[in-house]
Scaffold this motif. Structure first.
Motif, PDB file in Angstrom:
ATOM      1  N   GLN A  46      48.219  31.570  35.352  1.00 18.08           N
ATOM      2  CA  GLN A  46      49.561  32.060  35.657  1.00 18.08           C
ATOM      3  C   GLN A  46      49.621  32.736  37.020  1.00 18.08           C
ATOM      4  OE1 GLN A  46      51.216  34.529  32.633  1.00 18.08           O
ATOM      5  NE2 GLN A  46      53.236  34.526  33.538  1.00 18.08           N
ATOM      6  N   VAL A  47      50.566  32.281  37.848  1.00 19.77           N
ATOM      7  CA  VAL A  47      50.789  32.818  39.188  1.00 19.77           C
ATOM      8  C   VAL A  47      52.159  33.485  39.214  1.00 19.77           C
ATOM      9  CG1 VAL A  47      51.060  32.218  41.625  1.00 19.77           C
ATOM     10  CG2 VAL A  47      49.349  31.052  40.242  1.00 19.77           C
ATOM     11  N   ILE A  48      52.227  34.650  39.838  1.00 12.66           N
ATOM     12  CA  ILE A  48      53.472  35.403  39.933  1.00 12.66           C
ATOM     13  C   ILE A  48      53.856  35.523  41.401  1.00 12.66           C
ATOM     14  CG2 ILE A  48      54.587  37.614  39.441  1.00 12.66           C
ATOM     15  CD1 ILE A  48      52.293  38.023  37.340  1.00 12.66           C
ATOM     16  N   HIS A  49      55.081  35.121  41.723  1.00 13.27           N
ATOM     17  CA  HIS A  49      55.600  35.252  43.088  1.00 13.27           C
ATOM     18  C   HIS A  49      56.544  36.443  43.119  1.00 13.27           C
ATOM     19  CE1 HIS A  49      54.070  31.360  44.510  1.00 13.27           C
ATOM     20  NE2 HIS A  49      54.231  31.011  43.240  1.00 13.27           N
ATOM     21  N   ILE A  50      56.252  37.392  43.986  1.00 10.54           N
ATOM     22  CA  ILE A  50      57.099  38.573  44.168  1.00 10.54           C
ATOM     23  C   ILE A  50      57.475  38.603  45.639  1.00 10.54           C
ATOM     24  CG2 ILE A  50      57.282  41.074  43.927  1.00 10.54           C
ATOM     25  CD1 ILE A  50      54.871  40.848  41.943  1.00 10.54           C
ATOM     26  N   GLY A  51      58.657  38.096  45.947  1.00  9.03           N
ATOM     27  CA  GLY A  51      59.042  37.965  47.351  1.00  9.03           C
ATOM     28  C   GLY A  51      58.082  37.000  48.030  1.00  9.03           C
ATOM     29  N   ARG A  52      57.449  37.439  49.094  1.00  7.71           N
ATOM     30  CA  ARG A  52      56.463  36.606  49.796  1.00  7.71           C
ATOM     31  C   ARG A  52      55.050  36.826  49.282  1.00  7.71           C
ATOM     32  NH1 ARG A  52      57.005  36.972  56.010  1.00  7.71           N
ATOM     33  NH2 ARG A  52      55.684  35.148  55.807  1.00  7.71           N
ATOM     34  N   SER A  53      54.902  37.753  48.360  1.00  6.48           N
ATOM     35  CA  SER A  53      53.596  38.080  47.795  1.00  6.48           C
ATOM     36  C   SER A  53      53.291  37.168  46.604  1.00  6.48           C
ATOM     37  CB  SER A  53      53.597  39.542  47.344  1.00  6.48           C
ATOM     38  OG  SER A  53      52.364  39.892  46.780  1.00  6.48           O
ATOM     39  N   VAL A  54      52.041  36.778  46.472  1.00  8.82           N
ATOM     40  CA  VAL A  54      51.603  35.937  45.360  1.00  8.82           C
ATOM     41  C   VAL A  54      50.500  36.689  44.624  1.00  8.82           C
ATOM     42  CG1 VAL A  54      50.617  33.710  44.686  1.00  8.82           C
ATOM     43  CG2 VAL A  54      52.113  33.855  46.689  1.00  8.82           C
ATOM     44  N   ARG A  55      50.648  36.799  43.330  1.00  6.87           N
ATOM     45  CA  ARG A  55      49.656  37.461  42.491  1.00  6.87           C
ATOM     46  C   ARG A  55      49.246  36.530  41.367  1.00  6.87           C
ATOM     47  NH1 ARG A  55      47.965  42.718  44.014  1.00  6.87           N
ATOM     48  NH2 ARG A  55      49.504  43.411  45.513  1.00  6.87           N
ATOM     49  N   VAL A  56      48.021  36.710  40.875  1.00  6.99           N
ATOM     50  CA  VAL A  56      47.501  35.912  39.773  1.00  6.99           C
ATOM     51  C   VAL A  56      47.124  36.869  38.659  1.00  6.99           C
ATOM     52  CG1 VAL A  56      45.642  34.362  39.058  1.00  6.99           C
ATOM     53  CG2 VAL A  56      46.625  34.140  41.343  1.00  6.99           C
ATOM     54  N   LYS A  57      47.603  36.595  37.439  1.00 12.26           N
ATOM     55  CA  LYS A  57      47.270  37.459  36.309  1.00 12.26           C
ATOM     56  C   LYS A  57      45.768  37.395  36.051  1.00 12.26           C
ATOM     57  CE  LYS A  57      49.890  38.156  32.885  1.00 12.26           C
ATOM     58  NZ  LYS A  57      50.709  38.059  31.663  1.00 12.26           N
ATOM     59  N   LYS A  58      45.121  38.555  36.043  1.00 10.93           N
ATOM     60  CA  LYS A  58      43.670  38.626  35.865  1.00 10.93           C
ATOM     61  C   LYS A  58      43.224  37.989  34.552  1.00 10.93           C
ATOM     62  CE  LYS A  58      42.438  42.574  38.707  1.00 10.93           C
ATOM     63  NZ  LYS A  58      41.838  43.908  38.773  1.00 10.93           N
ATOM     64  N   ALA A  59      43.912  38.295  33.466  1.00 11.40           N
ATOM     65  CA  ALA A  59      43.508  37.770  32.155  1.00 11.40           C
ATOM     66  C   ALA A  59      43.508  36.245  32.152  1.00 11.40           C
ATOM     67  CB  ALA A  59      44.423  38.324  31.066  1.00 11.40           C
ATOM     68  N   CYS A  60      44.559  35.642  32.696  1.00 15.20           N
ATOM     69  CA  CYS A  60      44.648  34.174  32.733  1.00 15.20           C
ATOM     70  C   CYS A  60      43.577  33.570  33.634  1.00 15.20           C
ATOM     71  CB  CYS A  60      46.024  33.735  33.218  1.00 15.20           C
ATOM     72  SG  CYS A  60      47.354  34.162  32.103  1.00 15.20           S
ATOM     73  N   PHE A  61      43.407  34.163  34.824  1.00 13.83           N
ATOM     74  CA  PHE A  61      42.415  33.641  35.758  1.00 13.83           C
ATOM     75  C   PHE A  61      41.018  33.777  35.183  1.00 13.83           C
ATOM     76  CE2 PHE A  61      39.266  34.114  39.075  1.00 13.83           C
ATOM     77  CZ  PHE A  61      39.474  32.959  39.813  1.00 13.83           C
TER      78      PHE A  61
END
Length: 71
Positions: A46-61
């Motif tokens: 799971q990848v989360i886009h917050i504006g121009r920032s991209v984050r990846v959920k630690k649990a999923c990764f």
């Protein structure tokens, strides 16, 4: 003042539960550009886009990464 504290608390919570793309690149020992490409085209986590920032959920990764070694 309390509103600012809540914002810091939420940001801290997100930081603790997500990876940045450079962190993903470091974990996988790949270039940052390659990590961005991995996260942009139907990623297996799971990848989360917050504006121009991209984050990846630690649990999923972490779950995906652990499964990679068991194939």
């Amino acid at each position: 003042m309390e509103r600012n504290t809540n914002a810091i608390s939420v940001q801290s919570s997100v930081t603790e539960r997500t990876y940045t793309i450079p962190e993903i690149a470091e974990i996988l020992k790949i270039k940052t550009r390659t990590a961005y490409a991995l996260c942009s085209h139907n990623p297996p986590f799971q990848v989360i886009h917050i504006g121009r920032s991209v984050r990846v959920k630690k649990a999923c990764f972490d779950r995906w990464f652990e499964q990679c070694g068991s194939d």
